[in-house]
Design a protein around this motif. Structure first.
Motif: not given
Length: 119
Positions: A18-20, A28-36, A71-78, A80-84
């Motif tokens: 997940a990229i913040a 771009v502020l940081m990258m960390a991990w999320m689970n479900a 959180l302002v907006d929650f997105r994922f890439d095409c 579906k293996d990375c979050l923004l």
């Protein structure tokens, strides 16, 4: 059409990067991990929650430091293996007390520090 977290592609450990990014400046502020579960907590609370691999525990950004991510907006890439996650950041995002974790660059073969810790 509702969002189904099962559509995302998690790695073998059940995590997704997940990229913040600052919602206003687009820095771009940081990258960390999320689970479900971290995703569900983030979407329900509006406070960005990550999964700490080292502590094996949820990590609500700013819980101990006070440097929250709203959180302002929650997105994922095409794929579906990375979050923004677009956020409103309070204080520095990096544990080194810098605005961004991406404060180092390689310029002409040398490492250059792009920003100093915040006062």
């Amino acid at each position: 059409m509702g969002f189904d977290v099962a559509e995302l592609k998690f790695n073998e450990a059940g995590l997704i990067p997940a990229i913040a990014q600052d919602a206003d400046s687009h820095e771009v502020l940081m990258m960390a991990w999320m689970n479900a579960d971290a995703i569900a907590r983030t979407l329900a609370s509006g406070r960005v929650t990550y999964w700490s691999r080292s502590r094996q525990a949820f990590w609500v950004k700013g819980e101990s430091s006070g440097h929250h991510q709203e959180l302002v907006d929650f997105r994922f890439d095409c794929d579906k293996d990375c979050l923004l996650v677009l956020v409103r950041q309070t204080g520095p995002a990096c544990h080194t007390n810098r605005r961004s974790c991406f404060f180092s660059a390689v310029r002409d073969g040398a490492v250059v520090e792009l920003m100093q810790p915040m006062a």
